[in-house]
Write a protein that holds these residues in place. Structure first.
Motif, PDB file in Angstrom:
ATOM      1  N   MET A  89      -7.046  13.951  32.977  1.00  0.00           N
ATOM      2  CA  MET A  89      -7.331  12.849  32.066  1.00  0.00           C
ATOM      3  C   MET A  89      -8.729  13.013  31.487  1.00  0.00           C
ATOM      4  O   MET A  89      -9.569  13.701  32.048  1.00  0.00           O
ATOM      5  N   VAL A  90      -8.978  12.329  30.403  1.00  0.00           N
ATOM      6  CA  VAL A  90     -10.270  12.402  29.726  1.00  0.00           C
ATOM      7  C   VAL A  90     -11.231  11.439  30.402  1.00  0.00           C
ATOM      8  O   VAL A  90     -10.897  10.280  30.651  1.00  0.00           O
ATOM      9  N   SER A  91     -12.415  11.942  30.703  1.00  0.00           N
ATOM     10  CA  SER A  91     -13.426  11.055  31.267  1.00  0.00           C
ATOM     11  C   SER A  91     -13.959  10.159  30.159  1.00  0.00           C
ATOM     12  O   SER A  91     -13.848  10.475  28.971  1.00  0.00           O
ATOM     13  N   ASP A  92     -14.576   9.037  30.570  1.00  0.00           N
ATOM     14  CA  ASP A  92     -15.160   8.125  29.581  1.00  0.00           C
ATOM     15  C   ASP A  92     -16.240   8.832  28.778  1.00  0.00           C
ATOM     16  O   ASP A  92     -16.383   8.619  27.582  1.00  0.00           O
ATOM     17  N   GLU A 118     -16.408  12.081  27.987  1.00  0.00           N
ATOM     18  CA  GLU A 118     -15.794  12.960  26.997  1.00  0.00           C
ATOM     19  C   GLU A 118     -15.265  12.158  25.815  1.00  0.00           C
ATOM     20  O   GLU A 118     -15.404  12.561  24.662  1.00  0.00           O
ATOM     21  N   ALA A 119     -14.643  11.021  26.098  1.00  0.00           N
ATOM     22  CA  ALA A 119     -14.104  10.182  25.030  1.00  0.00           C
ATOM     23  C   ALA A 119     -15.224   9.689  24.126  1.00  0.00           C
ATOM     24  O   ALA A 119     -15.096   9.669  22.906  1.00  0.00           O
ATOM     25  N   GLU A 120     -16.363   9.291  24.749  1.00  0.00           N
ATOM     26  CA  GLU A 120     -17.487   8.809  23.972  1.00  0.00           C
ATOM     27  C   GLU A 120     -18.092   9.916  23.118  1.00  0.00           C
ATOM     28  O   GLU A 120     -18.587   9.683  22.028  1.00  0.00           O
ATOM     29  N   ALA A 121     -18.062  11.147  23.626  1.00  0.00           N
ATOM     30  CA  ALA A 121     -18.657  12.272  22.900  1.00  0.00           C
ATOM     31  C   ALA A 121     -17.781  12.719  21.730  1.00  0.00           C
ATOM     32  O   ALA A 121     -18.172  13.588  20.971  1.00  0.00           O
ATOM     33  N   GLY A 122     -16.598  12.167  21.584  1.00  0.00           N
ATOM     34  CA  GLY A 122     -15.732  12.494  20.463  1.00  0.00           C
ATOM     35  C   GLY A 122     -14.865  13.716  20.687  1.00  0.00           C
ATOM     36  O   GLY A 122     -14.254  14.211  19.754  1.00  0.00           O
ATOM     37  N   SER A 123     -14.778  14.203  21.892  1.00  0.00           N
ATOM     38  CA  SER A 123     -13.952  15.368  22.189  1.00  0.00           C
ATOM     39  C   SER A 123     -12.477  14.991  22.092  1.00  0.00           C
ATOM     40  O   SER A 123     -12.048  13.968  22.615  1.00  0.00           O
ATOM     41  N   GLN A 124     -11.721  15.845  21.384  1.00  0.00           N
ATOM     42  CA  GLN A 124     -10.285  15.620  21.248  1.00  0.00           C
ATOM     43  C   GLN A 124      -9.487  16.427  22.265  1.00  0.00           C
ATOM     44  O   GLN A 124      -8.301  16.192  22.445  1.00  0.00           O
ATOM     45  N   ASP A 125     -10.116  17.415  22.878  1.00  0.00           N
ATOM     46  CA  ASP A 125      -9.410  18.392  23.704  1.00  0.00           C
ATOM     47  C   ASP A 125      -8.564  17.796  24.817  1.00  0.00           C
ATOM     48  O   ASP A 125      -7.549  18.371  25.182  1.00  0.00           O
ATOM     49  N   GLY A 126      -8.962  16.687  25.371  1.00  0.00           N
ATOM     50  CA  GLY A 126      -8.215  16.113  26.475  1.00  0.00           C
ATOM     51  C   GLY A 126      -7.376  14.905  26.108  1.00  0.00           C
ATOM     52  O   GLY A 126      -6.745  14.301  26.966  1.00  0.00           O
ATOM     53  N   ARG A 127      -7.338  14.553  24.847  1.00  0.00           N
ATOM     54  CA  ARG A 127      -6.567  13.378  24.433  1.00  0.00           C
ATOM     55  C   ARG A 127      -5.089  13.734  24.319  1.00  0.00           C
ATOM     56  O   ARG A 127      -4.712  14.698  23.653  1.00  0.00           O
ATOM     57  N   LEU A 128      -4.271  12.943  24.976  1.00  0.00           N
ATOM     58  CA  LEU A 128      -2.842  13.205  25.027  1.00  0.00           C
ATOM     59  C   LEU A 128      -2.227  13.308  23.637  1.00  0.00           C
ATOM     60  O   LEU A 128      -1.478  14.243  23.347  1.00  0.00           O
ATOM     61  N   GLY A 129      -2.516  12.370  22.765  1.00  0.00           N
ATOM     62  CA  GLY A 129      -1.948  12.389  21.421  1.00  0.00           C
ATOM     63  C   GLY A 129      -2.311  13.650  20.666  1.00  0.00           C
ATOM     64  O   GLY A 129      -1.472  14.262  19.998  1.00  0.00           O
ATOM     65  N   HIS A 130      -3.568  14.052  20.773  1.00  0.00           N
ATOM     66  CA  HIS A 130      -4.041  15.275  20.117  1.00  0.00           C
ATOM     67  C   HIS A 130      -3.286  16.486  20.654  1.00  0.00           C
ATOM     68  O   HIS A 130      -2.799  17.316  19.880  1.00  0.00           O
TER      69      HIS A 130
END
Length: 151
Positions: free
Chosen positions: A1-4, A6-18
Protein backbone atom coordinates in the motif's frame (compact mmCIF):
# COMPACT_ATOMS: atom_id res chain seq x y z
CA UNK A 1 0.00 0.00 0.00
CA UNK A 2 1.01 3.62 -0.43
CA UNK A 3 2.31 5.36 2.64
CA UNK A 4 0.85 8.74 3.57
CA UNK A 5 4.23 10.32 2.82
CA UNK A 6 4.32 8.84 -0.72
CA UNK A 7 0.76 10.00 -1.38
CA UNK A 8 1.63 13.50 -0.18
CA UNK A 9 4.73 13.59 -2.39
CA UNK A 10 2.54 13.00 -5.46
CA UNK A 11 3.95 9.59 -6.34
CA UNK A 12 1.63 7.57 -8.57
CA UNK A 13 3.68 4.36 -8.51
CA UNK A 14 1.81 2.75 -5.64
CA UNK A 15 -1.70 3.96 -6.36
CA UNK A 16 -4.04 1.13 -7.23
CA UNK A 17 -5.98 3.06 -9.87
CA UNK A 18 -2.78 4.15 -11.60
CA UNK A 19 -1.39 0.60 -11.63
CA UNK A 20 -4.63 -0.99 -12.82
CA UNK A 21 -5.08 1.61 -15.56
CA UNK A 22 -1.55 1.14 -16.87
CA UNK A 23 -1.66 -2.66 -16.62
CA UNK A 24 -4.98 -2.71 -18.52
CA UNK A 25 -3.61 -0.37 -21.18
CA UNK A 26 -0.53 -2.57 -21.68
CA UNK A 27 -2.63 -5.74 -21.86
CA UNK A 28 -5.01 -4.07 -24.34
CA UNK A 29 -2.08 -3.08 -26.58
CA UNK A 30 -0.56 -6.57 -26.48
CA UNK A 31 -3.93 -8.20 -27.16
CA UNK A 32 -4.68 -5.82 -30.04
CA UNK A 33 -1.30 -6.61 -31.62
CA UNK A 34 -1.99 -10.34 -31.29
CA UNK A 35 -5.39 -10.01 -32.99
CA UNK A 36 -4.23 -8.01 -36.03
CA UNK A 37 -3.54 -11.11 -38.18
CA UNK A 38 -7.14 -12.27 -37.67
CA UNK A 39 -8.79 -9.01 -38.73
CA UNK A 40 -10.70 -8.49 -35.49
CA UNK A 41 -10.27 -6.30 -32.47
CA UNK A 42 -11.04 -7.10 -28.84
CA UNK A 43 -14.65 -5.90 -29.00
CA UNK A 44 -15.35 -7.89 -32.15
CA UNK A 45 -13.75 -10.97 -30.61
CA UNK A 46 -15.99 -10.55 -27.56
CA UNK A 47 -19.02 -10.56 -29.88
CA UNK A 48 -17.79 -13.76 -31.55
CA UNK A 49 -17.31 -15.41 -28.14
CA UNK A 50 -20.84 -14.56 -27.00
CA UNK A 51 -22.43 -15.50 -30.33
CA UNK A 52 -20.57 -18.84 -30.34
CA UNK A 53 -22.51 -20.03 -27.30
CA UNK A 54 -25.13 -22.74 -27.61
CA UNK A 55 -27.98 -20.33 -27.07
CA UNK A 56 -29.39 -18.45 -30.08
CA UNK A 57 -29.19 -14.79 -29.17
CA UNK A 58 -30.58 -11.67 -30.75
CA UNK A 59 -28.39 -8.63 -31.38
CA UNK A 60 -30.03 -6.95 -28.39
CA UNK A 61 -29.29 -9.92 -26.13
CA UNK A 62 -25.65 -10.00 -27.26
CA UNK A 63 -25.44 -6.26 -26.56
CA UNK A 64 -26.87 -6.81 -23.09
CA UNK A 65 -24.38 -9.56 -22.27
CA UNK A 66 -21.48 -7.38 -23.39
CA UNK A 67 -22.79 -4.20 -21.81
CA UNK A 68 -22.80 -2.19 -25.04
CA UNK A 69 -25.60 -0.06 -26.44
CA UNK A 70 -27.69 -1.29 -29.36
CA UNK A 71 -26.27 1.23 -31.83
CA UNK A 72 -22.73 0.06 -31.09
CA UNK A 73 -23.86 -3.55 -31.41
CA UNK A 74 -25.37 -2.90 -34.84
CA UNK A 75 -22.05 -1.41 -36.01
CA UNK A 76 -20.08 -4.34 -34.58
CA UNK A 77 -22.35 -6.94 -36.18
CA UNK A 78 -22.35 -5.01 -39.47
CA UNK A 79 -18.55 -5.15 -39.56
CA UNK A 80 -18.42 -8.83 -38.66
CA UNK A 81 -21.10 -9.60 -41.24
CA UNK A 82 -19.20 -7.63 -43.91
CA UNK A 83 -16.19 -9.87 -43.23
CA UNK A 84 -18.29 -13.03 -43.45
CA UNK A 85 -17.82 -13.95 -39.78
CA UNK A 86 -21.46 -13.75 -38.66
CA UNK A 87 -24.86 -13.77 -40.24
CA UNK A 88 -28.17 -12.34 -39.14
CA UNK A 89 -31.39 -14.27 -39.47
CA UNK A 90 -34.88 -13.22 -38.55
CA UNK A 91 -36.15 -15.10 -35.54
CA UNK A 92 -38.85 -17.58 -36.58
CA UNK A 93 -40.73 -16.74 -33.36
CA UNK A 94 -40.41 -12.95 -33.49
CA UNK A 95 -39.82 -11.25 -36.85
CA UNK A 96 -38.60 -8.09 -35.06
CA UNK A 97 -35.57 -9.94 -33.68
CA UNK A 98 -32.35 -10.66 -35.57
CA UNK A 99 -30.61 -13.81 -34.40
CA UNK A 100 -26.83 -13.62 -34.84
CA UNK A 101 -24.90 -16.80 -35.64
CA UNK A 102 -21.28 -17.52 -36.50
CA UNK A 103 -20.42 -18.62 -40.01
CA UNK A 104 -17.85 -21.35 -40.56
CA UNK A 105 -15.30 -18.60 -41.23
CA UNK A 106 -16.38 -16.90 -38.00
CA UNK A 107 -15.84 -20.07 -36.01
CA UNK A 108 -12.37 -20.56 -37.53
CA UNK A 109 -11.50 -16.92 -36.83
CA UNK A 110 -12.78 -17.23 -33.26
CA UNK A 111 -10.64 -20.29 -32.56
CA UNK A 112 -7.45 -18.75 -33.97
CA UNK A 113 -8.00 -15.29 -32.49
CA UNK A 114 -8.87 -16.68 -29.05
CA UNK A 115 -5.68 -18.77 -29.08
CA UNK A 116 -3.69 -15.64 -29.96
CA UNK A 117 -5.43 -13.63 -27.24
CA UNK A 118 -4.72 -16.30 -24.62
CA UNK A 119 -1.06 -16.43 -25.69
CA UNK A 120 -0.80 -12.63 -25.39
CA UNK A 121 -2.35 -12.83 -21.93
CA UNK A 122 0.17 -15.51 -20.90
CA UNK A 123 3.04 -13.33 -22.17
CA UNK A 124 1.62 -10.36 -20.25
CA UNK A 125 1.51 -12.43 -17.05
CA UNK A 126 4.94 -14.01 -17.66
CA UNK A 127 6.75 -11.84 -15.07
CA UNK A 128 4.59 -13.55 -12.42
CA UNK A 129 5.02 -17.17 -11.43
CA UNK A 130 1.98 -19.39 -11.93
CA UNK A 131 0.86 -19.07 -8.31
CA UNK A 132 1.05 -15.27 -8.38
CA UNK A 133 -0.77 -15.08 -11.76
CA UNK A 134 -3.53 -17.35 -10.45
CA UNK A 135 -3.81 -15.27 -7.26
CA UNK A 136 -4.01 -12.04 -9.29
CA UNK A 137 -6.79 -13.39 -11.49
CA UNK A 138 -8.68 -14.72 -8.47
CA UNK A 139 -8.37 -11.38 -6.65
CA UNK A 140 -9.50 -9.39 -9.68
CA UNK A 141 -12.47 -11.74 -10.16
CA UNK A 142 -13.44 -11.20 -6.51
CA UNK A 143 -13.27 -7.43 -6.93
CA UNK A 144 -15.28 -7.46 -10.15
CA UNK A 145 -17.89 -9.90 -8.83
CA UNK A 146 -18.25 -8.18 -5.46
CA UNK A 147 -21.86 -7.41 -4.61
CA UNK A 148 -22.70 -4.25 -2.66
CA UNK A 149 -23.16 -5.03 1.02
CA UNK A 150 -25.23 -1.94 1.79
CA UNK A 151 -22.60 -0.56 4.16
Amino acid sequence: MVSDREAEAGSQDGRLGHLLRHAQARLARKSAEALVPYGVDGRELAVLVVVAGEERLSQAEVAGRLGVDRTTMVALVDGLEDHGLVQRRRSPRDRRRNIVRLTDAGLACLERAEAARRAAERRFLAPLDEQAATALLRALRMLVDEQPTGK
